[in-house]
Design a protein around this motif. Structure first.
Motif, PDB file in Angstrom:
ATOM      1  N   ARG A 169       5.020 -29.006   6.256  1.00 17.32           N
ATOM      2  CA  ARG A 169       4.463 -27.929   5.431  1.00 17.32           C
ATOM      3  C   ARG A 169       3.038 -27.643   5.886  1.00 17.32           C
ATOM      4  O   ARG A 169       2.323 -28.548   6.308  1.00 17.32           O
ATOM      5  CB  ARG A 169       4.384 -28.327   3.960  1.00 17.32           C
ATOM      6  CG  ARG A 169       5.681 -28.671   3.299  1.00 17.32           C
ATOM      7  CD  ARG A 169       5.451 -28.970   1.832  1.00 17.32           C
ATOM      8  NE  ARG A 169       6.620 -29.578   1.231  1.00 17.32           N
ATOM      9  CZ  ARG A 169       6.685 -29.998  -0.006  1.00 17.32           C
ATOM     10  NH1 ARG A 169       5.625 -29.886  -0.800  1.00 17.32           N
ATOM     11  NH2 ARG A 169       7.778 -30.535  -0.479  1.00 17.32           N
ATOM     12  N   LEU A 170       2.643 -26.399   5.741  1.00 18.43           N
ATOM     13  CA  LEU A 170       1.247 -26.026   5.947  1.00 18.43           C
ATOM     14  C   LEU A 170       0.539 -26.105   4.602  1.00 18.43           C
ATOM     15  O   LEU A 170       1.086 -25.649   3.587  1.00 18.43           O
ATOM     16  CB  LEU A 170       1.142 -24.602   6.496  1.00 18.43           C
ATOM     17  CG  LEU A 170       1.718 -24.373   7.885  1.00 18.43           C
ATOM     18  CD1 LEU A 170       1.619 -22.902   8.255  1.00 18.43           C
ATOM     19  CD2 LEU A 170       1.016 -25.238   8.909  1.00 18.43           C
ATOM     20  N   VAL A 171      -0.647 -26.688   4.588  1.00 15.38           N
ATOM     21  CA  VAL A 171      -1.392 -26.853   3.340  1.00 15.38           C
ATOM     22  C   VAL A 171      -2.858 -26.508   3.544  1.00 15.38           C
ATOM     23  O   VAL A 171      -3.346 -26.432   4.673  1.00 15.38           O
ATOM     24  CB  VAL A 171      -1.276 -28.297   2.794  1.00 15.38           C
ATOM     25  CG1 VAL A 171       0.152 -28.637   2.404  1.00 15.38           C
ATOM     26  CG2 VAL A 171      -1.813 -29.308   3.799  1.00 15.38           C
ATOM     27  N   ARG A 172      -3.539 -26.322   2.438  1.00 14.58           N
ATOM     28  CA  ARG A 172      -4.996 -26.151   2.429  1.00 14.58           C
ATOM     29  C   ARG A 172      -5.528 -27.179   1.440  1.00 14.58           C
ATOM     30  O   ARG A 172      -5.130 -27.205   0.284  1.00 14.58           O
ATOM     31  CB  ARG A 172      -5.380 -24.735   2.025  1.00 14.58           C
ATOM     32  CG  ARG A 172      -6.894 -24.524   1.982  1.00 14.58           C
ATOM     33  CD  ARG A 172      -7.262 -23.053   1.903  1.00 14.58           C
ATOM     34  NE  ARG A 172      -6.929 -22.434   3.192  1.00 14.58           N
ATOM     35  CZ  ARG A 172      -6.162 -21.350   3.334  1.00 14.58           C
ATOM     36  NH1 ARG A 172      -5.657 -20.742   2.290  1.00 14.58           N
ATOM     37  NH2 ARG A 172      -5.916 -20.864   4.539  1.00 14.58           N
ATOM     38  N   GLY A 173      -6.451 -28.028   1.909  1.00 18.38           N
ATOM     39  CA  GLY A 173      -6.978 -29.100   1.079  1.00 18.38           C
ATOM     40  C   GLY A 173      -8.257 -28.699   0.365  1.00 18.38           C
ATOM     41  O   GLY A 173      -9.081 -27.958   0.899  1.00 18.38           O
ATOM     42  N   ARG A 174      -8.402 -29.226  -0.851  1.00 15.46           N
ATOM     43  CA  ARG A 174      -9.621 -29.013  -1.634  1.00 15.46           C
ATOM     44  C   ARG A 174      -9.742 -30.125  -2.661  1.00 15.46           C
ATOM     45  O   ARG A 174      -8.760 -30.784  -3.010  1.00 15.46           O
ATOM     46  CB  ARG A 174      -9.588 -27.653  -2.338  1.00 15.46           C
ATOM     47  CG  ARG A 174      -8.471 -27.526  -3.349  1.00 15.46           C
ATOM     48  CD  ARG A 174      -8.558 -26.243  -4.149  1.00 15.46           C
ATOM     49  NE  ARG A 174      -7.438 -26.106  -5.065  1.00 15.46           N
ATOM     50  CZ  ARG A 174      -7.344 -26.708  -6.241  1.00 15.46           C
ATOM     51  NH1 ARG A 174      -8.312 -27.509  -6.662  1.00 15.46           N
ATOM     52  NH2 ARG A 174      -6.279 -26.537  -6.998  1.00 15.46           N
TER      53      ARG A 174
END
Length: 162
Positions: free
Chosen positions: A109-114
């Motif tokens: 999966r492609l994700v964006r972390g924060r």
């Protein structure tokens, strides 16, 4: 406890052992051709995923296996560095380059972390305590607050994995 007694901190293996265990875990994942080393979370039990970030200094891909649980479409982990001081390199990398990818049992999966917001952290933190009775005591060993990291899905999902 009362009468001036203090609670004894739960035992943790030495730092070198924690680092060795995670290295062996990564090695098993690699030599098994990605067949061993990842698992899905269950109620009151975290799962394991492989997170690939972009190095903040080198720009090279860096991978690590971390514990996680699901929160709707998001994956949630903690930047705990094996309960040692400081932030783990993968979290520093995500702060510099939030776009990343994960491998989970269901596929990449492609994700964006924060970092979780204050309200999210208050809601998500207890889920870790449910899976580990010593979680809060281990976190208390650190001089700084342990960051709860939210990995949100990116457009393109699994079909556009790098």
């Amino acid at each position: 406890m009362s009468d001036g007694q203090t609670a004894k901190a739960p035992w943790l293996p030495p730092r070198w052992f924690i680092r060795l265990a995670w290295s062996v875990h990564r090695g098993l994942y690699k030599v098994s051709g990605s067949r061993v080393g990842l698992w899905q979370p269950r109620s009151n039990r975290w799962g394991a995923l492989r997170l690939t970030t972009t190095g903040r200094r080198t720009g090279q891909q860096r991978s690590v296996i971390v514990a996680y649980f699901e929160d709707g479409p998001n994956l949630v982990t903690v930047a705990m560095n094996g309960w040692g001081e400081g932030q783990p390199a993968w979290w520093l990398n995500l702060q510099a380059h939030p776009d990343a990818s994960v491998d989970v049992v269901g596929g990449p999966r492609l994700v964006r972390g924060r970092a979780a917001t204050d309200d999210e952290r208050l809601r998500l933190w207890p889920r870790w305590s449910e899976s580990d009775a010593n979680f809060d005591a281990h976190a208390a060993r650190r001089s700084s607050e342990t960051t709860v990291v939210v990995l949100e899905p990116r457009p393109g999902g699994a079909s556009a994995v790098q």
